[in-house]
Design a protein around this motif. Structure first.
Motif, PDB file in Angstrom:
ATOM      1  N   GLY A  65       0.853  -1.173   0.000  1.00  0.00           N
ATOM      2  CA  GLY A  65       0.000   0.000   0.000  1.00  0.00           C
ATOM      3  C   GLY A  65       0.894   1.229   0.000  1.00  0.00           C
ATOM      4  N   THR A  66       0.562   2.202  -0.820  1.00  0.00           N
ATOM      5  CA  THR A  66       1.394   3.397  -0.924  1.00  0.00           C
ATOM      6  C   THR A  66       0.598   4.570  -1.474  1.00  0.00           C
ATOM      7  N   ASN A  67       1.080   5.762  -1.220  1.00  0.00           N
ATOM      8  CA  ASN A  67       0.506   6.944  -1.870  1.00  0.00           C
ATOM      9  C   ASN A  67       1.552   7.622  -2.760  1.00  0.00           C
ATOM     10  N   GLN A  68       2.637   6.916  -3.026  1.00  0.00           N
ATOM     11  CA  GLN A  68       3.716   7.424  -3.877  1.00  0.00           C
ATOM     12  C   GLN A  68       3.619   6.794  -5.268  1.00  0.00           C
ATOM     13  N   LEU A  69       3.381   7.609  -6.275  1.00  0.00           N
ATOM     14  CA  LEU A  69       3.226   7.093  -7.632  1.00  0.00           C
ATOM     15  C   LEU A  69       4.477   6.367  -8.121  1.00  0.00           C
ATOM     16  N   TRP A  70       5.670   6.839  -7.723  1.00  0.00           N
ATOM     17  CA  TRP A  70       6.901   6.169  -8.159  1.00  0.00           C
ATOM     18  C   TRP A  70       6.957   4.742  -7.625  1.00  0.00           C
TER      19      TRP A  70
END
Length: 104
Positions: free
Chosen positions: A55-60
């Motif tokens: 889970g992440t909110n970083q597009l990279w």
């Protein structure tokens, strides 16, 4: 945490099924293993059913996950983070073709 004076709102989205993305294998097994370990040191884990997930909110990190996990991946947006400076999607990623290959 938002900057001083900023407002942070988290909007959880429900009922979104997501989609499956097929990513081609672009790197050797050794290079893929190094990338996968790097992602596991940040936000990656193995779920109870043996699938690698993150889970992440970083597009990279979304792009890195898809490149490091060739084959079928499940992708969906779980929510949105909103503050004075930006809006970010909270992504959930699962590598379906890598079940049982990584130990948690």
């Amino acid at each position: 945490m938002a900057k001083s004076g900023g407002v942070t709102i988290t909007m959880n989205l429900t009922g979104l099924g997501g989609t499956h993305i097929i990513t081609p294998k672009l790197f050797s097994d050794g290079e893929l293993r190094a990338m996968q370990y790097g992602l596991f040191l940040t936000d990656g884990s193995v779920n109870k059913r043996g699938y690698p997930e993150m889970g992440t909110n970083q597009l990279w990190q979304v792009v890195a996950w898809l490149v490091a996990s060739p084959g079928k991946n499940h992708v969906h947006i779980r929510g949105m983070g909103i503050n004075c400076d930006d809006v970010r999607a909270t992504w959930y990623l699962r590598a379906n073709d890598h079940r049982g290959r990584v130990r948690g």
